[in-house]
Design an enzyme around this catalytic site. Structure first.
Site, PDB file in Angstrom:
ATOM      1  N   ASP A 181       0.837  -1.137   0.045  1.00 17.54           N
ATOM      2  CA  ASP A 181       0.061  -0.011  -0.019  1.00 17.54           C
ATOM      3  C   ASP A 181       0.991   1.077  -0.020  1.00 17.54           C
ATOM      4  O   ASP A 181       0.435   2.436  -0.048  1.00 17.54           O
ATOM      5  CB  ASP A 181      -0.949  -0.170   1.239  1.00 17.54           C
ATOM      6  CG  ASP A 181      -0.325   0.095   2.602  1.00 17.54           C
ATOM      7  OD1 ASP A 181       0.778  -0.386   2.630  1.00 17.54           O
ATOM      8  OD2 ASP A 181      -0.903   0.123   3.574  1.00 17.54           O
ATOM      9  N   SER A 182       2.178   0.955  -0.040  1.00 16.06           N
ATOM     10  CA  SER A 182       3.087   2.060  -0.139  1.00 16.06           C
ATOM     11  C   SER A 182       2.774   2.635  -1.696  1.00 16.06           C
ATOM     12  O   SER A 182       3.520   3.894  -2.085  1.00 16.06           O
ATOM     13  CB  SER A 182       4.465   1.677  -0.177  1.00 16.06           C
ATOM     14  OG  SER A 182       4.966   0.557  -0.862  1.00 16.06           O
ATOM     15  N   ASP A 203      -0.935  -5.934  -0.323  1.00 17.17           N
ATOM     16  CA  ASP A 203      -1.317  -5.420   1.028  1.00 17.17           C
ATOM     17  C   ASP A 203      -2.867  -5.050   0.961  1.00 17.17           C
ATOM     18  O   ASP A 203      -3.477  -4.461   0.023  1.00 17.17           O
ATOM     19  CB  ASP A 203      -0.749  -3.991   1.054  1.00 17.17           C
ATOM     20  CG  ASP A 203       0.333  -3.901   2.302  1.00 17.17           C
ATOM     21  OD1 ASP A 203       0.546  -4.887   3.124  1.00 17.17           O
ATOM     22  OD2 ASP A 203       1.392  -3.128   1.860  1.00 17.17           O
ATOM     23  N   LYS A 208      -1.692  -9.382   2.747  1.00 17.33           N
ATOM     24  CA  LYS A 208      -0.927  -8.682   4.223  1.00 17.33           C
ATOM     25  C   LYS A 208      -1.460  -7.660   4.739  1.00 17.33           C
ATOM     26  O   LYS A 208      -2.274  -6.917   4.337  1.00 17.33           O
ATOM     27  CB  LYS A 208       0.528  -8.264   3.958  1.00 17.33           C
ATOM     28  CG  LYS A 208       1.296  -7.661   4.894  1.00 17.33           C
ATOM     29  CD  LYS A 208       2.678  -7.403   4.644  1.00 17.33           C
ATOM     30  CE  LYS A 208       2.909  -6.200   4.030  1.00 17.33           C
ATOM     31  NZ  LYS A 208       2.685  -4.784   4.694  1.00 17.33           N
ATOM     32  N   GLU A 231      -1.909  -5.229   8.822  1.00 12.99           N
ATOM     33  CA  GLU A 231      -1.013  -4.799   9.909  1.00 12.99           C
ATOM     34  C   GLU A 231      -1.756  -5.014  11.006  1.00 12.99           C
ATOM     35  O   GLU A 231      -3.047  -4.927  11.155  1.00 12.99           O
ATOM     36  CB  GLU A 231      -0.959  -3.424   9.595  1.00 12.99           C
ATOM     37  CG  GLU A 231      -0.133  -2.950   8.339  1.00 12.99           C
ATOM     38  CD  GLU A 231       0.165  -1.465   7.964  1.00 12.99           C
ATOM     39  OE1 GLU A 231      -0.284  -0.759   8.926  1.00 12.99           O
ATOM     40  OE2 GLU A 231       0.604  -1.362   7.115  1.00 12.99           O
ATOM     41  N   GLU A 258       8.415  -4.318  10.818  1.00 13.84           N
ATOM     42  CA  GLU A 258       9.395  -3.046  10.549  1.00 13.84           C
ATOM     43  C   GLU A 258       9.548  -2.034  11.636  1.00 13.84           C
ATOM     44  O   GLU A 258       8.773  -1.938  12.712  1.00 13.84           O
ATOM     45  CB  GLU A 258       8.158  -2.214   9.720  1.00 13.84           C
ATOM     46  CG  GLU A 258       8.494  -0.983   9.129  1.00 13.84           C
ATOM     47  CD  GLU A 258       7.608  -0.343   7.967  1.00 13.84           C
ATOM     48  OE1 GLU A 258       6.728  -1.048   7.600  1.00 13.84           O
ATOM     49  OE2 GLU A 258       7.805   0.745   7.738  1.00 13.84           O
TER      50      GLU A 258
END
Ligand code: KIV
Length: 272
Positions: free
Chosen positions: A45-46, A84, A113, A115, A182
């Site tokens: 999602d960057s 993501d 993925k 978070e 991270e």
């Protein structure tokens, strides 16, 4: 292509090679990353900040992520593609989360993925029950930037490190196949890696994780801001691209482009 169960078994302490993951957001990027022989491609999602010009990752939607997963899948990369789940795509309800993850899978991802640790337990369970492999992401979780008060190194106290390790164990026990760690001190990266049997993939988590991930644009010098401390820049393609386009502009303006070899021959007799 490595499937989720094969990745799940990869640990450096078993003598396995570290996992290599790099982000990609489109067909050329995925083709180049796959050709370099990585183990995993992350459609991160960057995308929001490195490709679409937003301030942080909170601004990308499921539809935008799917659009870019499809572009990556179009490269047929023969590499495991992780997508993501963007912010708010797994925070509202379990049913929504499964539908959003399914949209990413149907766009061409092999896994998703997300978070967070214990607060994501129900979602992780539901995704796995829907046969969708899940990668976790702990530590400096960029989607929590507002709650964290900025992009700050996490797990700097004994208590916070303990919570992170517990979260990693919980995700492992729920069945995730790997976890990104991270922005934590190296010792936390090492201890969490020792504490679980699934691979850790570090980014700013020191040298002892079971793998490393970097963002394509950071690694290649294509970013629009100073890279974080944990980035090693392997090329300065930004400058190379600007120089190359500058040469093109100069050639056009001087009449040096195109030359005869770059133009189609005139058919005999045409406009005699
Ligand atoms: O979106 C992303 O690029 C990521 C990496 C920083 C792990 O999640």
């Amino acid at each position: 292509m490595l499937g989720a169960p094969t990745i799940r078994a990869r640990k450096r302490r078993h003598g396995d090679a570290p996992l290599v993951m790099v982000t990609a957001y489109d067909e050329p990027g995925a083709r180049l990353v796959a050709a370099a022989g990585v183990d995993l491609i992350l459609v991160g999602d960057s995308l929001a900040n490195v490709v679409l010009g937003h301030e942080n990752t909170l601004h990308v939607t499921v539809e935008e992520m799917c659009h870019h997963v499809r572009a990556v899948a179009a490269a047929k990369p023969s590499v495991h593609v992780v997508a993501d789940m963007p912010w708010l795509s797994y925070h509202v309800g379990v049913g929504d989360s499964v539908r959003n993850a399914a949209a990413l899978i149907r766009s061409g991802a092999n896994s998703v993925k997300l978070e967070g640790g214990r607060v994501r337990r129900d979602v992780v369970r539901a995704l796995l029950a829907a046969e969708i492999p899940v990668m976790g992401h702990l530590g400096l979780t960029p989607q929590s930037v507002m709650m964290l008060g900025g992009f700050k190194v996490q797990a700097k106290t004994h208590e916070a490190a303990k919570l992170l390790i517990e979260d990693a164990q919980l995700l492992q026990d729920e069945g995730v196949f790997a976890v990104v760690i991270e922005g934590v001190p190296s010792v936390v990266g090492k201890i969490v890696t020792e504490a679980i049997d699934i691979p850790t993939i570090g980014i700013g988590a020191g040298p002892d994780t079971d793998g490393q991930v970097l963002v394509f644009h950071d690694l290649l010098g294509l970013g629009n801001r100073a890279p974080a401390k944990f980035v090693r820049q392997y090329a300065d393609l930004g400058s190379e691209i600007t120089k190359a386009i500058g040469r093109f502009a100069q050639d056009v303006r001087s009449g040096g482009f195109p030359d005869e070899s770059e133009a189609y021959a005139n058919p005999e007799g045409l406009f005699d």
